[in-house]
Design a protein around this motif. Structure first.
Motif, PDB file in Angstrom:
ATOM      1  N   ARG A 129       0.843  -1.188   0.000  1.00  0.00           N
ATOM      2  CA  ARG A 129       0.000   0.000   0.000  1.00  0.00           C
ATOM      3  C   ARG A 129       0.877   1.235   0.000  1.00  0.00           C
ATOM      4  NH1 ARG A 129      -4.727  -0.539   4.512  1.00  0.00           N
ATOM      5  NH2 ARG A 129      -5.819  -2.311   3.600  1.00  0.00           N
ATOM      6  N   PHE A 130       0.361   2.281  -0.578  1.00  0.00           N
ATOM      7  CA  PHE A 130       0.931   3.588  -0.311  1.00  0.00           C
ATOM      8  C   PHE A 130      -0.206   4.572  -0.188  1.00  0.00           C
ATOM      9  CE2 PHE A 130       1.306   3.125  -4.892  1.00  0.00           C
ATOM     10  CZ  PHE A 130       1.060   4.370  -5.432  1.00  0.00           C
ATOM     11  N   GLU A 131       0.105   5.716   0.387  1.00  0.00           N
ATOM     12  CA  GLU A 131      -0.982   6.632   0.688  1.00  0.00           C
ATOM     13  C   GLU A 131      -0.789   7.974   0.005  1.00  0.00           C
ATOM     14  OE1 GLU A 131      -0.592   8.710   4.912  1.00  0.00           O
ATOM     15  OE2 GLU A 131      -0.380   6.534   5.076  1.00  0.00           O
ATOM     16  N   ILE A 132      -1.937   8.586  -0.271  1.00  0.00           N
ATOM     17  CA  ILE A 132      -1.934   9.907  -0.875  1.00  0.00           C
ATOM     18  C   ILE A 132      -2.877  10.795  -0.072  1.00  0.00           C
ATOM     19  CG2 ILE A 132      -1.328   9.068  -3.173  1.00  0.00           C
ATOM     20  CD1 ILE A 132      -4.199   9.252  -4.004  1.00  0.00           C
ATOM     21  N   THR A 133      -2.582  12.076  -0.061  1.00  0.00           N
ATOM     22  CA  THR A 133      -3.449  13.055   0.580  1.00  0.00           C
ATOM     23  C   THR A 133      -4.155  13.819  -0.525  1.00  0.00           C
ATOM     24  OG1 THR A 133      -1.927  13.262   2.445  1.00  0.00           O
ATOM     25  CG2 THR A 133      -3.538  15.030   2.145  1.00  0.00           C
TER      26      THR A 133
END
Length: 160
Positions: A129-133
């Protein structure tokens, strides 16, 4: 005066020179602005707020293959000594034309003024997973079960 802290905001507010330590050894020591913009090591990246990190292998001049994200990406600088790359959550954007990764949405977390969107590369089988704002208005226009994200090459740091 030496300040020891794991609170990156406190370190940034109170320090001029920052040392990143790992297992009792100094990995990086430099002016705070340099350490926060180019932490140089995976540990430094994690401590200064980089949430998206992938192992890489160089794949050509100015390019790396991000193993965890299954994507070839353009980077600034010589990637030959890098084993990893990092990107901040606010640097990963929905849409875009540079360093595109097709992803499926795993989780959406509502914040007061934005969403934290957890995504996984489309072909991922390892649970990466990776996250974005994303701002609330932008997410409302783009939301779906799959999205295309882009990471500008100047937002990617090379890490050891």
């Amino acid at each position: 005066v030496m300040l020891v802290s794991h609170d990156r905001d406190e370190v940034y507010r109170l320090s001029d020179i920052v040392a990143v330590m790992n297992d009792g050894h100094i990995e990086v020591i430099d002016e705070k602005s340099r350490v926060f913009s180019d932490p140089r090591t995976v540990n430094g990246a994690l401590l200064t707020g980089y949430r998206n990190i992938s192992a890489v292998r160089p794949s050509g001049e100015g390019k790396v293959y991000a193993i965890d994200w299954d994507a070839e990406l353009e980077v600034c600088g010589d990637p030959s000594g890098a084993g990893y790359i990092g990107a901040r959550t606010q640097s990963v954007v929905l849409g875009g034309t540079e360093n595109i990764i097709k992803c499926r949405v795993v989780e959406v977390i509502k914040n007061p003024f934005s969403y934290t969107v957890m995504v996984s590369p489309e072909k991922d089988t390892k649970g990466v997973r990776f996250e974005i704002t994303v701002s609330k208005p932008k997410w409302e226009l783009s939301k779906g079960s799959s999205v295309i994200v882009s990471i500008p090459k100047e937002s990617i740091v090379l890490l050891k």
